[in-house]
Design a protein around this motif. Structure first.
Motif, PDB file in Angstrom:
ATOM      1  N   PRO A   1       0.825  -1.208   0.000  1.00 32.98           N
ATOM      2  CA  PRO A   1       0.000   0.000   0.000  1.00 32.98           C
ATOM      3  C   PRO A   1       0.862   1.262   0.000  1.00 32.98           C
ATOM      4  N   VAL A   2       0.410   2.287  -0.711  1.00 28.49           N
ATOM      5  CA  VAL A   2       1.173   3.530  -0.844  1.00 28.49           C
ATOM      6  C   VAL A   2       0.377   4.684  -0.228  1.00 28.49           C
TER       7      VAL A   2
ATOM      8  N   ASP B   1     -11.371  -0.159 -19.291  1.00 30.13           N
ATOM      9  CA  ASP B   1     -12.411   0.121 -18.307  1.00 30.13           C
ATOM     10  C   ASP B   1     -11.866   1.147 -17.315  1.00 30.13           C
ATOM     11  N   GLN B   2     -12.219   2.404 -17.538  1.00 32.44           N
ATOM     12  CA  GLN B   2     -11.618   3.484 -16.749  1.00 32.44           C
ATOM     13  C   GLN B   2     -12.027   3.413 -15.279  1.00 32.44           C
ATOM     14  N   ARG B   3     -13.305   3.107 -15.012  1.00 29.85           N
ATOM     15  CA  ARG B   3     -13.767   3.040 -13.633  1.00 29.85           C
ATOM     16  C   ARG B   3     -13.055   1.910 -12.888  1.00 29.85           C
ATOM     17  N   ALA B   4     -12.912   0.747 -13.549  1.00 27.02           N
ATOM     18  CA  ALA B   4     -12.204  -0.380 -12.938  1.00 27.02           C
ATOM     19  C   ALA B   4     -10.739  -0.022 -12.692  1.00 27.02           C
ATOM     20  N   ALA B   5     -10.150   0.744 -13.609  1.00 29.85           N
ATOM     21  CA  ALA B   5      -8.749   1.161 -13.448  1.00 29.85           C
ATOM     22  C   ALA B   5      -8.595   2.052 -12.218  1.00 29.85           C
ATOM     23  N   VAL B   6      -9.540   2.992 -12.033  1.00 28.28           N
ATOM     24  CA  VAL B   6      -9.489   3.870 -10.854  1.00 28.28           C
ATOM     25  C   VAL B   6      -9.686   3.042  -9.579  1.00 28.28           C
ATOM     26  N   ALA B   7     -10.600   2.057  -9.632  1.00 28.89           N
ATOM     27  CA  ALA B   7     -10.812   1.179  -8.466  1.00 28.89           C
ATOM     28  C   ALA B   7      -9.522   0.449  -8.110  1.00 28.89           C
ATOM     29  N   GLY B   8      -8.764   0.035  -9.135  1.00 27.67           N
ATOM     30  CA  GLY B   8      -7.481  -0.625  -8.897  1.00 27.67           C
ATOM     31  C   GLY B   8      -6.470   0.302  -8.250  1.00 27.67           C
ATOM     32  N   LEU B   9      -6.496   1.573  -8.641  1.00 27.76           N
ATOM     33  CA  LEU B   9      -5.591   2.559  -8.036  1.00 27.76           C
ATOM     34  C   LEU B   9      -5.961   2.789  -6.575  1.00 27.76           C
ATOM     35  N   VAL B  10      -7.263   2.905  -6.312  1.00 31.12           N
ATOM     36  CA  VAL B  10      -7.734   3.117  -4.934  1.00 31.12           C
ATOM     37  C   VAL B  10      -7.308   1.947  -4.039  1.00 31.12           C
ATOM     38  N   GLU B  11      -7.390   0.746  -4.596  1.00 34.12           N
ATOM     39  CA  GLU B  11      -7.034  -0.464  -3.834  1.00 34.12           C
ATOM     40  C   GLU B  11      -5.573  -0.436  -3.374  1.00 34.12           C
ATOM     41  N   ALA B  12      -4.729   0.272  -4.132  1.00 38.18           N
ATOM     42  CA  ALA B  12      -3.300   0.316  -3.807  1.00 38.18           C
ATOM     43  C   ALA B  12      -2.949   1.348  -2.738  1.00 38.18           C
ATOM     44  N   ILE B  13      -3.948   2.139  -2.324  1.00 39.30           N
ATOM     45  CA  ILE B  13      -3.694   3.241  -1.389  1.00 39.30           C
ATOM     46  C   ILE B  13      -3.913   2.786   0.053  1.00 39.30           C
ATOM     47  N   ALA B  14      -2.969   3.113   0.909  1.00 43.63           N
ATOM     48  CA  ALA B  14      -3.095   2.808   2.334  1.00 43.63           C
ATOM     49  C   ALA B  14      -4.207   3.670   2.938  1.00 43.63           C
ATOM     50  N   PRO B  15      -4.828   3.215   4.040  1.00 45.27           N
ATOM     51  CA  PRO B  15      -5.844   4.032   4.713  1.00 45.27           C
ATOM     52  C   PRO B  15      -5.304   5.440   5.001  1.00 45.27           C
TER      53      PRO B  15
ATOM     54  N   GLY C   1      -8.826  12.565  -3.959  1.00 44.41           N
ATOM     55  CA  GLY C   1      -9.671  11.864  -3.021  1.00 44.41           C
ATOM     56  C   GLY C   1      -8.799  11.153  -1.985  1.00 44.41           C
ATOM     57  N   ARG C   2      -9.327  11.004  -0.787  1.00 44.82           N
ATOM     58  CA  ARG C   2      -8.575  10.349   0.305  1.00 44.82           C
ATOM     59  C   ARG C   2      -9.260   9.030   0.669  1.00 44.82           C
ATOM     60  N   ARG C   3      -8.460   8.013   0.827  1.00 43.79           N
ATOM     61  CA  ARG C   3      -9.023   6.710   1.192  1.00 43.79           C
ATOM     62  C   ARG C   3      -9.312   6.683   2.703  1.00 43.79           C
ATOM     63  N   PRO C   4     -10.484   6.199   3.092  1.00 44.67           N
ATOM     64  CA  PRO C   4     -10.824   6.160   4.520  1.00 44.67           C
ATOM     65  C   PRO C   4      -9.813   5.319   5.311  1.00 44.67           C
TER      66      PRO C   4
END
Length: 313
Positions: free
Chosen positions: A140-141, A155-169, A310-313
């Motif tokens: 996580p980054v 799939d742009q939305r899926a790509a953004v979801a993949g980026l979000v998944e890589a972000i630390a809380p 955007g910030r990940r919870p």
């Protein structure tokens, strides 16, 4: 500029053959143009990099996805150096671009002019974001930077979801997409019909729509980027735009960029122009022609890019 493997291979060892990515573009042939743009965007990107690393914890890991020729990678390295160091992970699907970005970023990281500057580690990863999960590459980054890369993925939305998944809380996504189409030509060039810039922009927009349609597995976006970030559970969703402004008469680097930009327009969308506009464009690109863009004093660069946060919870 998209994102092969979590294992990091020595960048110099990549076999260099021209590969087209999912969008059908040979990005290795665009390296020089990307470098030209990076040079002209450098000051603006430094300001953006300082802004997006400001809320991060000490010694963060920043993921630069679709790093291109490395313009933002250099700015991120400088911004992290100024606040105590960290790690920058560079991801691209095109070996030539990843090589260039890694060299540029490592050169910036090794800057020793100020003893207070801490080392920033630079880690390159050759990867395709369509088949690889960013969280497996670097996560996580604390920050993901993705500039004009998501719109090249099926799939742009899926790509953004993949980026979000890589972000630390608590970590951040900075998605640079959209803004205002760059302008570089006066309305009346004195050759051809006035308003060529607008017709070039319309042709390029049409080409872009066709590029999206012809990308295998292409999925339409459900709405704007902020909507997607909110749907994916991001907090504090907002955006800001930054300007790249080189007024006329501009330095030669701007003219060279304009020539390259017009050539790119002509290559990808020239067939969509009226024959008269195609003739004008060829004149502007001909170094032997008095109208040659590379020698004109009325060429400029004015472009606005938008960064969605955007910030990940």
């Amino acid at each position: 500029m998209r994102a092969a493997v979590g294992t990091v291979r020595p960048v110099a060892a990549h076999s260099h053959h021209h590969v087209r990515t999912h969008d059908g573009i040979d990005w290795s042939s665009r390296l020089n143009a990307l470098r030209q743009a990076d040079e002209l965007d450098a000051d603006a990107r430094r300001v953006v990099a300082r802004r997006i690393v400001r809320p991060l914890p000490d010694h963060p890991t920043v993921l630069d996805v679709g790093c291109g020729a490395g313009g933002m990678a250099v700015a991120l390295v400088e911004a992290l150096s100024a606040r105590g160091g960290g790690t920058v992970v560079l991801v691209d699907a095109t070996p030539e671009l990843l090589d260039a970005a890694t060299t540029a970023a490592r050169t910036a990281a090794a800057y020793e002019g100020d003893t207070a500057k801490a080392a920033v580690k630079v880690r390159p990863v050759l990867a395709d974001l369509v088949t690889e999960r960013p969280v497996d590459l670097a996560g996580p980054v604390q920050l993901v930077w993705a500039s004009n890369v998501v719109h090249h993925l099926p799939d742009q939305r899926a790509a953004v979801a993949g980026l979000v998944e890589a972000i630390a809380p608590g970590g951040w996504l900075a998605l640079a997409e959209g803004g205002l189409e760059g302008k570089f030509l006066p309305w009346d060039l004195g050759v051809g019909e006035p308003g060529l810039q607008d017709r070039l922009a319309a042709a390029r927009a049409h080409w872009f729509a066709l590029m999206r349609e012809n990308t295998e597995g292409s999925v339409r976006m459900p709405g704007g980027w902020n909507t997607v970030l909110a749907e994916l559970g991001m907090l504090d969703v907002t955006a800001f735009s930054f300007l790249v402004d080189h007024p006329a008469p501009a330095k030669q680097a701007v003219r060279d960029w304009a020539v390259e930009r017009l050539r790119w327009h002509h290559e990808v969308a020239g067939h969509l122009l009226h024959p008269d506009d195609r003739r004008t464009t060829r004149r502007l690109l001909d170094p032997q022609d008095p109208a040659y863009l590379g020698l004109r004093d009325d060429v400029f660069l004015l472009m606005a890019s938008t960064v969605h946060l955007g910030r990940r919870p």
